[in-house]
Design an enzyme around this catalytic site. Structure first.
Site, PDB file in Angstrom:
ATOM      1  CG  ASP A 137       1.167  -4.865  19.402  1.00 38.97           C
ATOM      2  OD1 ASP A 137       0.978  -5.536  20.437  1.00 38.97           O
ATOM      3  OD2 ASP A 137       0.843  -3.681  19.272  1.00 38.97           O
ATOM      4  CG  LEU A 138      -4.198  -8.320  17.485  1.00 35.42           C
ATOM      5  CD1 LEU A 138      -3.072  -9.331  17.647  1.00 35.42           C
ATOM      6  CD2 LEU A 138      -5.456  -8.803  18.196  1.00 35.42           C
TER       7      LEU A 138
ATOM      8  CG  ASP B 130      -2.012  -6.080  21.975  1.00 38.12           C
ATOM      9  OD1 ASP B 130      -1.188  -5.976  22.910  1.00 38.12           O
ATOM     10  OD2 ASP B 130      -2.229  -5.196  21.145  1.00 38.12           O
TER      11      ASP B 130
END
Length: 489
Positions: A365-366, A408
């Site tokens: 995950d960003l 994301d």
């Protein structure tokens, strides 16, 4: 996208070429079989027509030549009476007798040799030497002492079609043979098999020759003064004798100067046998090279058509692949990053689970990605997503599977359950993404990183279970300060 297009092109080409080739080959085989069937039909037709004509003329003569036979018997009795009065044949005027009765007259001694005749060419003809079967029949007729007559036969020295009869003298020393020319008779003209042969040769190019042989191997209907010319060739003598005795059709293939010929020998026996004259063999020679040339021509046409088909199929496959490849690619890939989408990713994982392969799942995950979209806009956010997708492609090994499954959120399936290998992959991924983003972060004043959760598969574990473990590990990475990886324990 390129790989899909190449694979699709290859599949379309293989299928289209195979289908085109099969259709073309089937068409060629059908065409070849049709040519061969037509050839066989022509030969069968010629064979049937000749046999039919011979059968018809034999039946006609059997019904209508009784008057001729009765006339021959009457003349034979007159000559027999003449023999009783004047047994020295040297005193007979055979030419005068021939003119009187309009028949050829032959005198055969007890060795079946012609010793006197109105037909001088046959004087000296020895049936015992040339025709053992006929000679044996003549011996029986001499002993039986009765008048006999045969069907149509040929004059061996001239090839003329005649009818012959035989009457032994009372002392059984001689046979009085009579011969009547049939070719000028109305019945023969109406059922002339020689004319039938000529018309068949003109009608069918494939047929080279048709000959009708009598039991002695002489060709009926061939006019010649040379007895040997009218005789069957030595090279066919064995098959002729075999067909005559076995009454079964035989074929012989001969290579000659003008090509390869097949000679078919067909036995023929009249319904009512009279001596040897109604036992015959029909020989039909047909040209193999003519059929081979036709097939070769069709084969060349087939190859040219196949080349055109191949060119067309290749062009059409390329066009279809280019048109269809993009929709197929988008059905299984994320349009922004080019990675697999969730559906394709889950399908692949299920296949590997079914094959009981060991693997690990990385959920990525960003960090703080929402602030990038809010501060810089979605266009810049999309650029960051593409940069991370490139980072994934550069880091993961061949055989690993990567997917974007949310805004994301990314997943990577690692073909390994060794913890050190998975840790190394996660470490490199974080480091390279940070390096890529360093200049960008400094310029914009907004930072983002990646957090990773790792789950190692166990035996018979479903995707949902593995996904849940990776999600928990990701949550741990977030709670511990982000920009790091955690392994589910």
């Amino acid at each position: 996208m390129k790989n899909i297009r190449l694979k699709l092109t290859a599949v379309l080409l293989a299928f289209s070429l195979l289908l085109s080739f099969v259709i073309a080959v089937v068409d060629y085989v059908k065409l070849r079989d049709t040519v061969l069937l037509n050839q066989e039909a022509e030969i069968r037709f010629a064979e049937d027509k000749i046999i039919h004509n011979l059968s018809t003329i034999d039946k006609v003569y059997n019904l209508f030549d009784m008057e001729m036979a009765s006339q021959m018997e009457s003349v034979s009795k007159e000559l027999l009476a003449k023999y009783e009065e004047e047994p020295d044949f040297t005193t007979w005027n055979f030419n005068a007798l021939q003119e009187k009765y309009d028949m050829d007259i032959f005198i055969l001694n007890d060795g079946n040799k012609v010793i006197h005749s109105s037909f001088e060419a046959d004087i000296g003809l020895d049936f015992k030497a040339c025709c053992s079967g006929l000679s044996a029949l003549l011996d029986r007729r001499r002993e039986e002492g009765e008048f006999t007559h045969d069907g149509l036969d040929l004059q061996s020295k001239t090839g003329e079609i005649k009818k012959f009869s035989y009457m032994p003298t009372s002392d059984h020393r001689f046979l009085i043979e009579l011969g009547i020319l049939l070719e000028d008779k109305e019945i023969f003209q109406q059922f002339n098999f020689i004319d039938t042969i000529d018309s068949l040769l003109k009608e069918y190019n494939i047929i080279e020759s048709i000959n009708v042989y009598n039991s002695g191997g002489n060709i009926l209907g061939v006019k010649t003064e040379d007895f040997k010319v009218n005789k069957i060739e030595d090279r066919f003598l064995n098959v002729f004798e075999k067909v005559r005795k076995s009454k079964e059709t035989e074929e012989v293939v001969i290579t000659e100067n003008h090509g390869k010929l097949t000679y078919r020998f067909i036995p023929y026996n009249a319904d009512e046998t009279r001596g040897f004259s109604t036992k015959r063999v029909v020989a039909i020679a047909y040209n193999n090279d003519l059929v081979a040339n036709i097939l070769s021509k069709y084969k060349n046409q087939f190859l040219h058509q196949l080349i055109v088909i191949v060119i067309g199929v290749v062009g059409l496959s390329l066009i279809i692949a280019r048109i269809v490849a993009k929709p197929i690619h988008l059905a299984f890939h994320d349009s922004l990053t080019g990675l697999k989408n969730r559906a394709a990713f889950e399908d692949e994982i299920q296949k590997r689970v079914n094959r009981h392969k060991k693997h690990s799942l990385m959920m990525i995950d960003l960090d703080d990605f929402k602030s990038i979209n809010d501060g810089l806009g979605h266009i810049e956010g999309d650029k960051i997503l593409r940069e991370f997708a490139l980072t994934i492609k550069n880091v993961i090994s061949p055989g690993y599977l990567a997917a974007r499954v949310g805004g994301d959120e990314f997943l990577i399936l690692v073909n390994n359950d060794e913890i050190q290998t998975v840790k190394k992959t996660a470490h490199i991924l974080i480091k390279q993404f940070n390096n890529r983003m360093e200049d960008y972060f400094n310029n914009e004043g907004i930072r983002t990183s990646v957090s990773i959760g790792i789950a190692i598969s166990s035996k018979n574990e479903s995707f949902e279970e593995l996904y849940s473990k990776a999600d928990q590990a990701l949550y741990k990475s977030k709670m511990n300060g982000k920009n790091q990886y955690s392994i589910f324990e």
